[in-house]
Every structure is written in structure tokens, then in C-alpha cells.
Design a protein around this motif. Structure first.
Motif, PDB file in Angstrom:
ATOM      1  N   VAL A 836      -2.521  39.228  59.161  1.00 59.26           N
ATOM      2  CA  VAL A 836      -1.377  39.283  60.088  1.00 59.26           C
ATOM      3  C   VAL A 836      -1.908  39.150  61.509  1.00 59.26           C
ATOM      4  O   VAL A 836      -2.832  39.878  61.893  1.00 59.26           O
ATOM      5  CB  VAL A 836      -0.605  40.606  59.943  1.00 59.26           C
ATOM      6  N   PRO A 837      -1.361  38.262  62.318  1.00 55.03           N
ATOM      7  CA  PRO A 837      -1.820  38.138  63.711  1.00 55.03           C
ATOM      8  C   PRO A 837      -1.535  39.431  64.483  1.00 55.03           C
ATOM      9  O   PRO A 837      -0.782  40.299  64.033  1.00 55.03           O
ATOM     10  CB  PRO A 837      -0.970  36.983  64.260  1.00 55.03           C
ATOM     11  N   ASP A 846      11.414  43.233  66.103  1.00 53.78           N
ATOM     12  CA  ASP A 846      12.163  42.178  65.407  1.00 53.78           C
ATOM     13  C   ASP A 846      12.002  42.300  63.887  1.00 53.78           C
ATOM     14  O   ASP A 846      12.977  42.152  63.133  1.00 53.78           O
ATOM     15  CB  ASP A 846      11.677  40.794  65.858  1.00 53.78           C
ATOM     16  N   LEU A 847      10.775  42.566  63.436  1.00 55.85           N
ATOM     17  CA  LEU A 847      10.533  42.690  62.005  1.00 55.85           C
ATOM     18  C   LEU A 847      11.211  43.938  61.444  1.00 55.85           C
ATOM     19  O   LEU A 847      11.705  43.935  60.305  1.00 55.85           O
ATOM     20  CB  LEU A 847       9.024  42.724  61.717  1.00 55.85           C
ATOM     21  N   GLU A 884      16.059  34.899  54.728  1.00 53.21           N
ATOM     22  CA  GLU A 884      15.703  33.677  55.463  1.00 53.21           C
ATOM     23  C   GLU A 884      15.455  33.982  56.937  1.00 53.21           C
ATOM     24  O   GLU A 884      14.545  33.413  57.558  1.00 53.21           O
ATOM     25  CB  GLU A 884      16.798  32.633  55.282  1.00 53.21           C
ATOM     26  N   ARG A 885      16.270  34.889  57.501  1.00 52.32           N
ATOM     27  CA  ARG A 885      16.045  35.295  58.906  1.00 52.32           C
ATOM     28  C   ARG A 885      14.691  36.006  59.028  1.00 52.32           C
ATOM     29  O   ARG A 885      13.941  35.796  59.991  1.00 52.32           O
ATOM     30  CB  ARG A 885      17.177  36.206  59.392  1.00 52.32           C
ATOM     31  N   ASN A 886      14.405  36.855  58.067  1.00 47.97           N
ATOM     32  CA  ASN A 886      13.126  37.570  58.059  1.00 47.97           C
ATOM     33  C   ASN A 886      11.951  36.583  57.978  1.00 47.97           C
ATOM     34  O   ASN A 886      10.960  36.713  58.715  1.00 47.97           O
ATOM     35  CB  ASN A 886      13.088  38.528  56.867  1.00 47.97           C
ATOM     36  N   ASP A 887      12.084  35.574  57.111  1.00 54.06           N
ATOM     37  CA  ASP A 887      11.026  34.565  56.982  1.00 54.06           C
ATOM     38  C   ASP A 887      10.806  33.827  58.300  1.00 54.06           C
ATOM     39  O   ASP A 887       9.670  33.600  58.729  1.00 54.06           O
ATOM     40  CB  ASP A 887      11.369  33.561  55.873  1.00 54.06           C
ATOM     41  N   GLU A 888      11.901  33.469  58.938  1.00 58.12           N
ATOM     42  CA  GLU A 888      11.777  32.695  60.183  1.00 58.12           C
ATOM     43  C   GLU A 888      11.131  33.535  61.281  1.00 58.12           C
ATOM     44  O   GLU A 888      10.255  33.053  62.017  1.00 58.12           O
ATOM     45  CB  GLU A 888      13.139  32.177  60.633  1.00 58.12           C
ATOM     46  N   VAL A 889      11.558  34.788  61.418  1.00 58.78           N
ATOM     47  CA  VAL A 889      10.985  35.658  62.443  1.00 58.78           C
ATOM     48  C   VAL A 889       9.485  35.816  62.226  1.00 58.78           C
ATOM     49  O   VAL A 889       8.678  35.711  63.169  1.00 58.78           O
ATOM     50  CB  VAL A 889      11.690  37.032  62.437  1.00 58.78           C
ATOM     51  N   LEU A 890       9.073  36.087  60.982  1.00 61.81           N
ATOM     52  CA  LEU A 890       7.661  36.307  60.701  1.00 61.81           C
ATOM     53  C   LEU A 890       6.842  35.033  60.884  1.00 61.81           C
ATOM     54  O   LEU A 890       5.757  35.058  61.487  1.00 61.81           O
ATOM     55  CB  LEU A 890       7.497  36.834  59.267  1.00 61.81           C
ATOM     56  N   GLU A 891       7.363  33.916  60.398  1.00 61.45           N
ATOM     57  CA  GLU A 891       6.579  32.681  60.454  1.00 61.45           C
ATOM     58  C   GLU A 891       6.427  32.164  61.882  1.00 61.45           C
ATOM     59  O   GLU A 891       5.417  31.539  62.225  1.00 61.45           O
ATOM     60  CB  GLU A 891       7.202  31.638  59.528  1.00 61.45           C
ATOM     61  N   ILE A 893       5.888  34.035  64.331  1.00 61.67           N
ATOM     62  CA  ILE A 893       4.768  34.814  64.874  1.00 61.67           C
ATOM     63  C   ILE A 893       3.450  34.107  64.574  1.00 61.67           C
ATOM     64  O   ILE A 893       2.509  34.139  65.376  1.00 61.67           O
ATOM     65  CB  ILE A 893       4.771  36.240  64.280  1.00 61.67           C
ATOM     66  N   TYR A 894       3.396  33.417  63.441  1.00 65.74           N
ATOM     67  CA  TYR A 894       2.161  32.742  63.015  1.00 65.74           C
ATOM     68  C   TYR A 894       1.964  31.391  63.721  1.00 65.74           C
ATOM     69  O   TYR A 894       0.871  31.112  64.217  1.00 65.74           O
ATOM     70  CB  TYR A 894       2.168  32.530  61.497  1.00 65.74           C
ATOM     71  N   ILE A 895       3.006  30.536  63.717  1.00 67.94           N
ATOM     72  CA  ILE A 895       2.807  29.177  64.248  1.00 67.94           C
ATOM     73  C   ILE A 895       3.930  28.715  65.181  1.00 67.94           C
ATOM     74  O   ILE A 895       3.986  27.535  65.548  1.00 67.94           O
ATOM     75  CB  ILE A 895       2.647  28.153  63.105  1.00 67.94           C
ATOM     76  N   GLY A 896       4.835  29.618  65.553  1.00 68.74           N
ATOM     77  CA  GLY A 896       5.883  29.248  66.497  1.00 68.74           C
ATOM     78  C   GLY A 896       7.057  28.521  65.874  1.00 68.74           C
ATOM     79  O   GLY A 896       7.986  28.119  66.584  1.00 68.74           O
ATOM     80  N   ARG A 897       7.042  28.349  64.565  1.00 74.01           N
ATOM     81  CA  ARG A 897       8.139  27.695  63.840  1.00 74.01           C
ATOM     82  C   ARG A 897       8.027  28.084  62.374  1.00 74.01           C
ATOM     83  O   ARG A 897       7.072  28.759  61.957  1.00 74.01           O
ATOM     84  CB  ARG A 897       8.035  26.167  63.958  1.00 74.01           C
ATOM     85  N   LYS A 898       9.017  27.660  61.573  1.00 74.99           N
ATOM     86  CA  LYS A 898       8.931  27.890  60.130  1.00 74.99           C
ATOM     87  C   LYS A 898       7.914  26.922  59.524  1.00 74.99           C
ATOM     88  O   LYS A 898       7.775  25.782  59.974  1.00 74.99           O
ATOM     89  CB  LYS A 898      10.292  27.689  59.464  1.00 74.99           C
TER      90      LYS A 898
END
Length: 925
Positions: A836-837, A846-847, A884-891, A893-898
């Protein structure tokens, strides 16, 4: 019912006098329909399940299965048409129609349009056509194995009867003799139907003619035939061979009939069974699969599953094609009609050796041989040399098998395959002229493959065989008989070795594995038994030009086995050349789900284009080409994940739940609570809700007795609780395990007594791979967790958001172990290693909101359980959107997009894992 049982029932039906009225029901009974089912079909009252509109004519229609009508003589064709055109056939979704007059038999598969038409007496030969009636899913290739199943069934009856008449042959000391006798019989049945003996049914007819009907001398007649086939013609007079055996039977040699010709004594029934087996048409034998079926006949443990020992040719080709056959076919395509290039390809093929160090009854070797003969035949055809002798020697197909009878059958199957290929590509005259006598070269060895030096069985190019196992037709052969030159250029090692996890390995198997892997690692005890074959193959490839591919349990590419096995293979210079993701290695068993396996092919050569196969939608096989395939069968990375005792990132440490070690006395089913006779206050004080994997997924806890140390004396004043504590103490003291006995001094407690002050996040250990998200739930401080689940005690709720994400699911799917294809969670391998970053306060906020939204979405559907809510077909839309909202928020954080797909997710996660574990400040032991 399995396929053999169905075949026996169908054969019995065909042998009985034909009765038009009872035939439809007898036919359905033969395919496993129960008496109650048949009774409802027979009924002419309301509630009858016979859906036919031709009942008045005697027709029977079983919905979703078959429409049957027995008709007047000479009317089968018109009756079949009537069934096909019957409105009820379509309405009831019949798969088959069948018409017979007792003389002739016609049927049709309405889905494929495939017909069957034969004499009535012959319809048992087509029983495989109807196997879907017994819910046995078949493909055409399996249907075509009907003869092999019939032959196996009859040989099984004969084998069992002979053992009952000869109990001394049913001992460990005589089992080899009995199995050797069966191998001789199989050869004779095949030889008499293929003109190898020079006369149709010669062996069977000779026994029928020369033995007494009461069977008193049957064993003597067979023994004399065997003796004749082991004696050269010019030596038979001196040997005193009886004239009827001398003039009819050829000299066979090859060790098949050498040594003792002692034969078990036959009963009248056994003699009848033998003649019945001989009456089959053995030209139809399929050596690809027959060996694995007949193997079950002689194995008492396997005999109960007779007919299920079928390894499909398409599955075996998943190994052989990418290993080397695809390359040969591609080269054949490239050389076109060039005589010189065709000759070079043929020379290459003639020098290829195929080696199966767990060969069983030879399936892989036989199929490899037949495929190579097919390619060679095309070469010969293009060169105009159709009748030339094959340049592919059987001695290039080597094997090791632990048990002697399968090894014996493997050699016999290869001999039969060679004859069949000669017959197909060169014609009967040349095939017969060169078949006998058999040679005595030994290329299948009986022994423990993990204890044998493989170079002694399949030496490097230009080296003679120095060490051999026992000859499989008569042991041992003289060394001079088994030494032959190996001129192989390429060696391809393949097979389906045994897989046993650490808990199922015998002491001998553990020692075998240590002998192979112990020089590389102190953790060989954690490996599956199949790992030994991978390491042995890698060692073999160090001194030979050899690629190898094995069918394996998927455990060697998951969880804690990866960091143990794969550094060994990489250290020996191996690279994954191709791989198949998990799929079912199916057989012919009714309702059989098959064993979940992977296939991994390795090579010392680091080829630029590696092939990764996986099953896509609608079971279609998809292929991905990549430059790297890692040990988790992921393209693009060779990173190996090591389990961690603490998280490598901001995540809360996760622990396994509390192990009861109680004999069941501290755990109370909800239905048993009232039986304790506790007051409401006592229940609140001494009982706690207990959650494990099943309870979390199904939303219903059990109860457990939970007593802190200082409360023990007060709790023991309550008789039902004291009684259970005493039972725990007694159970622990009686255990053979010293650790369990040591806990008898605190019988009121679980081994661990972990719980939360405020809240507990619980994660099941195992869950279905069909769910789009991992099951996880949040509980208050009353919850207690069993060792069948993991727990985060008093953890920030954003942890639940991460566990609930698609990103975490793909990580768990990749690096943790699986039970078959079900996900198997691990705190050390899956959670503590999850990269996790660095999270900001805003990220955490947010998470946390995402986790709360997921829990709120679930609450709106109370009392629906996780099993209900996460059913992929019925998952509520609001819950899906929350995830899906949870996936988008987390992803983001990793690369700025889904992420675009799971491949991209894994690439990022492995990159981040590598960075985080390589930074000194973040290393965690």
C-alpha cells in the motif's frame, strides 16, 4: 453409476429375451434410474412423469432425457421418424430418441444429430453414446472409448473370479505373477484379432476347443500356449511342445512369455469370462487410454472406481503440444515439399526422446508416439516414401513407474501403438511382417523415480544405458539384452506425477522429497510431493538438452511453496516456457468434477515468446504471449513473495483466530444453548458469539464458553459449564500431541484468548472464487474468532475498505494458496505482504467513508447474508456501486486512475512490493 457399471447393465439387458413392453424401463434402469423414478414413469394415473404423446403405443418419454418406443419388427426407421416428429419430444426437451424391434436398434442424439444404427445384439457397443442419460458429461473422444470400457469391465470380472479361486495369487508375493498373467492375456486377445497369430480368434478358440467345459484343465492349456510362444520353432520338438500349440502359435519372445508359465486355476465361471473377453473385437483397443483403465483392475483400492481412470487425450496434448509437438508441426509447415529439409526434419524426429518419469500405464508416451508417427507419415508422404519403415524407435520413449503392473502395461501399450501405426501408415502386410518376434529391450523401468538417477534411464546423447530397472516382462534381463545406444538429440520430459501435500505424505515420501530437495533448502517438508519431479527434471536438464512439462497441483505456484521451490528451479537455470492456469483434469466418472491442476513447462533456454494459457468465458482456452512468466503464472514479473510476520505498509497486523483444541466441549451450537439451562445473565456473562469462515459467510454465529482467568472459580460453580470444562481437560490429557496435553492445565480456555476492546474485522480463510470481492465483515467487541478465520482487532475501518477491494482480491488470488480453485486467505502471505502506498489523512478518510458505505449498503438488505449479497448473479446494485466507488478511490491512490485490467493491477502491485521490500527501512523479518 459409473461407466463400467452402466456397460454391464446394458450388456445384461441385451442378453435377455426382448420384451417390447418392459424394454424402455429396463433401458432407463441400466443408466441409473431408481425404482421410484421408473414407477412414476410406468404409472397411467395422474402424476405420471411419462411425457409422451405416444403412450398408447407403449412409448416412454423422460423429460430432458429420452423418448423411447419399442415397435413391430421391420418398423424401426419409421418409428424413429415418428419419435422425431412427435410434438412431445420437443416440448419435453428430449436429448435422444430410440426405436427398436428387438432385431434392429436405431437412435439419434437430437442435439448433435449423431445417429446410431445396429443390430439389437450389438447396441451395448454403443452404450457410450447414451452416457449423458446418466449425467456423465462426455465428448466424442470419450464416447469412442466404449470398447476400452467394455474390455476393462470383462477383464475385471475375470480377475476377481481368478483371485477368488486362487487366494494364494492374491498375496503380495504372488501379485506380480497375477499381473504378469493378465498382461499376457491382453497381448493374446489383441494378437488373435489383428492376425498377428495368423488366425482370427486363434487363442480363444484353442482354449474353447482344448479345455474341458468344466474348466479342469484350462490352466494347463493356457500354460502350454504360453510355453509355445516363448520357444523358437526349431526348438519346440525338443521342448516337447504339444502339436496343437506348436503349429498354431508363433514365437513371440520379448520377455513377455519367458520364465514361469504357471497359470492360475480356472473355475467354470472364470473359463466362461475368459471366452467372453476373447469374443470382443480387440482391434478397437485404444492404447491411449486402455492402460489407465486396466490399471484399476489390478489395484484393489482403485477397483471401486473402475472405469473412471480415463485421462483425456486433449488434456495430455495441453502438455505435449507446447512442449515440442507444436514446434515440429510448425517446422513441417515451413519446410513445405523440400526433400532435403523434410529429411532433416525426419532425422530430428527420430532422435527425439520422450521421457515420462511417472509414466503409469504409458498414456503420455503412447500419445507422444502416435503424434510423432503422424508427423513422420506426412513427411514420408511428401517425399513419396509411404511404405518405408518408421525411423522412430520405441526405445526413444522412456518411462519410470513405481508399480510393476502399470509399467508392464505401458510397454505393452507402446507395442500395440506401434503395430497400429504401422497398420495405418504402412499397411497390414508390412505391419505383420515386422511385428514378431518382439525385442527384449527395456525402456520402461519399475522403481522410485525420486531415488533413481534419471540419466541412467535416459542418458545424455551418445551414452549407453549403464543402469536399468527390472525388465517389465520378465525380470531381470541380462545386461547385454538391455544395453542399447542412445542417439537422442533432444529430450522432452513430461507426465502427471503424484501430488500430495505435506499432511498426506508418508514417511517414505517425505524422505524421498528431502533426498531430492534437501541439498537446496531446509524447508523441503513444506513442499508438495510433485515438487521433487520438477527439481529432478531441472537437474537432468543441466547436462542434457531437455525441456520438461508436468501436470501439477496448483499449490507449487501459490502461497508458501513459491519462495521454497522456485529459487531452486531458477538457481538451476530454468525458465518457464509455457503454462496453463488452473483447470479441471477430468475423467470419466459420473458427476466427477475432476482434479484442479496447472501445467508448467520449463526450459534452460530463455525463449523470447512464452505462452500462457487460461480458460476464458464459455470454457474457451485463451493464449497470451509474453516475454516473462513468473512462478505465480503472471506475465511480466518473476518476483517471489516471502511471507511476513508484520505488514510491510501502514496496514494493521492480522492474526489467526483462536484455536479451541477442546474436543467440541467449549463450542456450543445455537440450538444447544437452551439445553445448558443458563439464565439470561449467565449466558451474557459466560457465552460469546463465535465466528469462523462459515459463520461469517452465512451470517449465523455459534456460541462458545469464554472465561477469563480470574473468573474461573466463579464459572465452575455452574454445573453445565464445569461439566464441559472437565470434559475438555479429559480430552486434552488423552491426546497424543504433547502441545495439546500441556493445555490441560487451563481447560476452560482456547489456546489463544484474543479479542477486541471495541471492534473486530473478520476475514474467512476460504471462500468461493466466484465472488467479485473477498468476504469480510465488522463486528463489535463481543465477537470471538475461531482459527478458521483471520482477525483485525480494533483496527481502523479503512482496513476493511482495502480487504474489500478488487485490488486486494487479485493479489490474494495470485500469491496465496487455493483449495482446488477456492481462494485460501493468508495473513503472512496475503495481508502483511500487500503493498500500500503512503496514505495521507485524506486518503484514510476517503477509504473509511467507502468502507462505511459498503456496510450501509449491506444493512439495507438485512437479513441477507454475505453468501446472499455476493452471489454474482443477484448482487444488489447499490452494494455493487459501493464497491466500485471503493475500487476507484483506492486505485487512484496507486496510479491516479482506475486500472484497465487485472494484469495492470498485478504489475503495479509486484513493482510496489519489490520497491517496498528492497528498502532497508521497510524490511520486516
Amino acid at each position: 453409476m459409473n461407466a463400467v457399471e452402466i456397460e454391464e447393465a446394458i450388456t445384461l439387458l441385451a442378453e435377455q429375451p426382448f420384451d417390447a413392453e418392459s424394454f424402455p424401463f429396463a433401458f432407463l434402469e441400466a443408466f441409473g434410474n431408481k425404482e421410484t423414478t421408473l414407477k412414476r414413469l410406468k404409472s397411467d394415473k395422474k402424476g405420471s412423469t411419462n411425457a409422451s404423446d405416444l403412450k398408447d403405443e407403449g412409448a416412454v418419454l423422460q423429460r430432458n432425457n429420452i423418448h423411447i418406443l419399442a415397435c413391430l419388427e421391420g418398423e424401426t426407421a419409421s418409428t424413429l421418424t415418428k419419435l422425431r416428429e412427435s410434438p412431445s419430444t420437443a416440448k419435453a426437451k428430449a436429448k435422444f430418441i430410440l426405436a427398436t424391434d428387438g432385431k434392429y436398434f436405431e437412435a439419434e442424439d437430437l442435439i448433435s444429430g449423431e445417429p446410431v444404427a445396429c443390430d439389437y445384439d450389438d447396441f451395448p457397443n454403443h452404450f457410450g453414446f447414451f452416457l449423458p442419460l446418466a449425467n456423465i458429461s462426455t465428448v466424442k473422444q470419450i464416447r469412442d472409448s466404449s470398447f476400452d470400457i467394455r474390455a476393462t469391465s470383462r477383464l475385471n470380472r475375470l480377475y476377481v473370479e481368478l483371485l477368488s479361486q486362487n487366494p494364494d495369487w492374491d498375496t503380495a508375493e504372488r501379485r506380480h505373477d497375477m499381473n504378469h498373467f493378465m498382461a499376457r492375456l491382453i497381448f493374446c486377445f489383441f494378437a488373435e484379432d489383428t492376425d498377428i497369430f495368423g488366425g482370427q480368434n486363434l487363442f480363444t478358440d484353442t482354449i474353447a476347443k482344448m479345455s474341458e467345459s468344466n474348466s479342469s484343465n484350462t490352466h494347463e492349456v493356457i500354460s502350454e500356449i504360453f510355453r509355445s510362444m516363448n520357444t523358437k520353432q526349431n526348438e519346440r520338438k525338443e521342448a516337447g511342445i504339444r502339436s496343437w500349440a506348436d503349429t498354431n502359435f508363433p514365437y513371440v519372445n520379448g520377455g513377455l512369455f519367458s520364465g514361469s508359465t504357471e497359470t492360475p486355476v480356472f473355475s467354470k465361471i472364470a473359463r466362461s469370462y475368459l471366452l467372453h473377453v476373447g469374443s470382443l473385437d480387440w482391434t478397437q483397443i485404444n492404447p491411449d487410454i486402455f492402460g489407465s483403465m486396466i490399471q484399476a483392475v489390478t489395484d484393489e483400492e482403485e477397483r471401486g472406481s473402475l472405469g473412471m481412470h480415463y485421462t483425456s487425450v486433449p488434456n495430455i496434448l495441453k502438455v505435449l503440444n507446447p512442449l515440442f509437438l507444436d514446434d515440429l508441426r510448425e517446422q513441417l509447415k515451413e519446410v513445405g515439399d523440400s526433400p532435403r529439409k523434410l529429411l532433416n526434419l525426419r532425422k530430428r524426429i527420430s532422435n527425439i526422446r520422450v521421457f515420462d518419469p511417472a509414466c503409469g500405464s504409458g498414456n503420455f508416451l503412447v500419445i507422444a508416439y502416435k503424434q510423432m508417427r503422424e508427423i513422420e507419415a506426412e513427411i514420408n508422404d511428401r517425399r513419396g516414401e509411404v511404405n518405408d519403415q518408421s525411423s522412430i524407435p520405441l526405445t526413444n520413449f522412456r518411462g519410470i513407474e513405481l508399480r510393476d503392473f502399470p509399467a508392464e502395461i505401458a510397454r505393452l501399450a507402446l507395442i500395440i501403438a506401434e503395430y497400429q501405426c504401422d497398420l495405418k501408415y504402412r499397411g497390414q502386410k508390412l505391419a505383420l511382417a515386422e511385428f514378431l518376434p518382439l525385442d527384449a529391450e527395456n525402456w520402461i523401468t519399475s522403481g522410485n523415480a525420486l531415488r533413481i538417477d534419471w540419466r541412467s534411464i535416459c542418458p545424455p546423447t551418445g551414452t549407453s544405458v549403464k543402469v536399468v530397472g527390472d525388465d517389465l516382462f520378465e525380470s531381470p534381463l541380462d545386461q547385454a539384452e538391455v544395453d542399447f545406444e542412445n542417439e537422442g538429440g533432444e529430450t522432452y520430459i513430461c507426465g502427471n506425477p503424484p501430488y500430495k501435500g505435506t499432511k498426506n505424505q508418508t514417511k517414505q515420501e517425505k524422505e524421498d522429497l528431502k533426498a531430492v530437495c534437501g541439498r537446496y533448502t531446509k524447508r523441503s517438508g513444506t513442499l508438495d510431493y510433485v515438487a521433487g519431479w520438477f527439481v529432478k527434471a531441472a537437474e537432468y536438464a543441466e547436462s542434457s538438452k531437455a525441456d520438461y512439462a508436468f501436470v501439477s497441483t496448483n499449490s507449487i505456484c501459490q502461497g508458501g511453496q513459491v519462495p521454497v521451490l522456485w529459487p531452486i528451479l531458477y538457481g538451476l537455470g530454468q525458465n518457464i516456457k509455457f503454462a496453463h492456469h488452473s483447470f479441471k483434469w477430468r475423467n470419466l466418472a459420473s458427476h466427477n468434477a475432476g482434479v484442479t491442476v496447472i501445467i508448467i513447462g520449463l526450459s534452460k533456454e530463455n525463449v523470447s515468446k512464452k505462452r500462457l494459457f487460461q480458460i476464458g468465458e464459455d470454457t474457451e482456452e485463451l493464449e497470451v504471449t509474453t516475454s516473462i512468466i513468473g512462478p505465480y503464472l503472471i506475465p511480466g514479473t518473476e518476483v517471489i513473495v516471502e511471507g511476513k510476520t508484520k505488514p510491510i505498509s501502514i496496514l494493521t497486523p492480522m492474526s489467526l483466530g483462536n484455536a479451541p483444541y477442546d474436543g467440541g466441549h467449549l463450542i456450543i451450537e445455537s440450538s444447544e444453548v437452551d439445553q445448558l439451562g443458563l439464565s439470561n445473565d449467565e449466558q451474557v456473562r459466560w457465552l460469546k458469539p463465535l465466528w469462523g469462515s462459515t459463520e461469517v459467510i452465512n451470517g449465523k454465529s455459534r456460541q462458545c464458553i469464554w472465561i477469563e482467568g480470574s473468573d474461573l472459580e466463579e464459572a465452575k460453580k455452574i454445573k453445565p459449564i464445569k461439566s464441559r470444562i472437565d470434559s475438555v481437560e479429559e480430552w486434552r490429557l488423552s491426546s497424543k500431541d504433547a502441545g495439546t496435553r500441556s493445555m490441560a492445565n487451563r481447560p476452560h480456555q482456547f489456546r489463544e484468548m484474543n479479542s477486541s476492546k471495541e471492534s473486530t474485522i473478520i476475514i474467512p480463510i476460504r471462500s468461493s472464487e466466484a465472488r467479485a470481492y473477498l468476504p469480510v465483515d465488522l463486528y463489535d467487541n463481543e465477537a470471538r474468532v475461531t482459527n478458521l478465520a483471520y482477525a483485525l482487532y480494533d483496527a481502523p475501518v479503512f482496513n476493511l475498505a482495502i480487504i474489500s477491494s478488487k485490488l486486494h482480491l487479485v493479489w490474494i488470488s495470485a500469491v496465496c494458496g487455493k483449495l482446488e480453485t477456492r481462494l485460501s486467505y493468508s495473513n503472512k502471505m496475503g495481508w502483511h505482504t500487500f503493498p500500500v502506498p503512503q496514505l495521507t489523512e485524506k486518503n484514510i478518510s476517503d477509504l473509511t467513508k467507502c468502507a462505511e458505505d459498503i456496510l450501509l449498503a449491506r444493512a439495507l438488505h438485512y437479513p441477507a447474508t454475505i453468501a446472499d449479497l455476493y452471489d454474482p448473479e443477484t448482487m444488489p446494485e447499490n452494494l455493487r456501486q459501493a464497491h466500485e466507488r471503493n475500487d476507484e478511490v483506492l486505485e487512484r491512490i496507486y496510479i491516479g486512475r482506475k486500472f484497465k485490467n487485472d494484469t495492470e493491477r498485478l504489475e503495479k502491485l509486484f513493482d510496489l512490493y519489490t520497491q517496498m521490500t528492497s528498502e532497508k527501512n521497510n524490511k520486516v523479518n
